[in-house]
Every structure is written in C-alpha cells, then in structure tokens.
Design a protein around this motif. Structure first.
Motif, short mmCIF file in Angstrom:
data_model
loop_
_atom_site.label_atom_id
_atom_site.label_comp_id
_atom_site.label_asym_id
_atom_site.label_seq_id
_atom_site.Cartn_x
_atom_site.Cartn_y
_atom_site.Cartn_z
N ALA A 99 0.83 -1.21 0.00
CA ALA A 99 0.00 0.00 0.00
C ALA A 99 0.87 1.26 0.00
O ALA A 99 0.55 2.24 -0.69
CB ALA A 99 -0.94 -0.01 1.21
N CYS A 100 1.96 1.25 0.74
CA CYS A 100 2.86 2.42 0.79
C CYS A 100 3.50 2.65 -0.59
O CYS A 100 3.60 3.79 -1.05
CB CYS A 100 3.94 2.23 1.85
N ALA A 101 3.91 1.57 -1.22
CA ALA A 101 4.50 1.69 -2.54
C ALA A 101 3.48 2.25 -3.53
O ALA A 101 3.79 3.14 -4.35
CB ALA A 101 5.03 0.34 -3.02
N ALA A 102 2.24 1.77 -3.46
CA ALA A 102 1.19 2.27 -4.35
C ALA A 102 0.90 3.73 -4.06
O ALA A 102 0.71 4.53 -4.99
CB ALA A 102 -0.08 1.43 -4.18
N THR A 103 0.88 4.09 -2.80
CA THR A 103 0.64 5.49 -2.41
C THR A 103 1.75 6.39 -2.94
O THR A 103 1.48 7.48 -3.47
CB THR A 103 0.54 5.61 -0.88
N GLN A 104 2.99 5.95 -2.80
CA GLN A 104 4.12 6.74 -3.31
C GLN A 104 4.01 6.91 -4.82
O GLN A 104 4.28 8.01 -5.35
CB GLN A 104 5.45 6.07 -2.95
N SER A 105 3.60 5.86 -5.50
CA SER A 105 3.45 5.93 -6.95
C SER A 105 2.37 6.93 -7.33
O SER A 105 2.54 7.76 -8.23
CB SER A 105 3.12 4.54 -7.50
N VAL A 106 1.25 6.87 -6.62
CA VAL A 106 0.15 7.81 -6.90
C VAL A 106 0.56 9.23 -6.57
O VAL A 106 0.24 10.17 -7.32
CB VAL A 106 -1.12 7.38 -6.11
N LEU A 107 1.28 9.43 -5.47
CA LEU A 107 1.73 10.77 -5.11
C LEU A 107 2.69 11.33 -6.17
O LEU A 107 2.63 12.53 -6.49
CB LEU A 107 2.39 10.77 -3.73
N ALA A 108 3.55 10.49 -6.69
CA ALA A 108 4.46 10.95 -7.76
C ALA A 108 3.65 11.32 -8.99
O ALA A 108 3.94 12.33 -9.66
CB ALA A 108 5.47 9.84 -8.09
N GLU A 109 2.63 10.53 -9.30
CA GLU A 109 1.76 10.82 -10.45
C GLU A 109 1.03 12.14 -10.25
O GLU A 109 0.91 12.95 -11.17
CB GLU A 109 0.75 9.67 -10.61
#
Length: 130
Positions: A88-98
């Motif tokens: 979930a943290c990795a997905a959140t970081q990806s979304v935040l970068a997007e």
C-alpha cells in the motif's frame, strides 16, 4: 523412664522378658506406631501438595503452549499486514508521484495559457487599433 528401662527390655529375648520389660517394649511399640502414623500423615499431606503443584504446573505449561501458539499466529498476521502495508505504501508513493507530475503539467499548462492569453490580448489590441 522409658529410655532407662528400654535397653534392659529389648536386649532380653521376648520369651524370657518379665512383665515390666514386656510393658516397656509395648509402650515403645505404641510410641513408634504413633510417630510412624504422624510421619505418614505428614508425608501424605506433602504428597497431596506435590500433586497439586504438579497439576498446577501442567495447567501452566498448557497455558504457555496456548500463549506461544497465539503469539505465532499473531506474528503471522502481523507479517501479512506488514506486507500489505508495504504494498500500500509503494502504491501510495506511486500515486503521489503521479499527482506531483500532473500538478507540474497543470502549472505548465496554466503558464502556457496565460502566455497565450497575453499574446491574444496583444493581437486583439493590435487588430482593434488598426
């Protein structure tokens, strides 16, 4: 008194003892029986305590095994949740970068639109001014 007579009674063969010697041997026999009974009662009481302690020990050992099992299960659940959290943290970081890239693109788009609006206004002013 019994201690004084006893050596003279016990050292005499039983078929040759006189009445007072037989009486002292019988008194000693009763005394030894009482002492033995008292000691046996104490031993039985202590054995009951030991049995109770062993039963309690077995119960506590079962509790330890149950607690260790619960701990293992809790650790397994924690590990699974930790893995889910990492994903979930990795997905959140990806979304935040997007989102950050989208904001930059929006900002650049706003700047380009503002520049185009300035050019349009200048052209309109030039056309109206002719």
């Amino acid at each position: 008194m019994l201690l004084a007579v006893l050596p003279h009674s016990l050292c005499v063969p039983s078929d040759e003892r006189q009445e007072f010697q037989e009486a002292s041997v019988q008194m000693m026999n009763q005394l030894m029986s009482q002492i033995s009974a008292t000691m046996q009662a104490s031993l039985d009481a202590e054995n009951e305590k030991v049995a109770g302690a062993e039963a309690k020990k077995a119960e506590l050992e079962e509790n330890i095994l149950a607690a260790e099992t619960a701990l293992s299960e809790a650790q397994a659940v924690t590990s699974a949740h930790q893995t889910e959290l990492s994903v979930a943290c990795a997905a959140t970081q990806s979304v935040l970068a997007e989102v950050a890239r989208a904001r930059e693109m929006h900002k650049a788009s706003d700047e380009a639109q503002a520049l185009a609006q300035t050019d349009k206004d200048a052209l309109e002013a030039a056309v109206v001014g002719d």
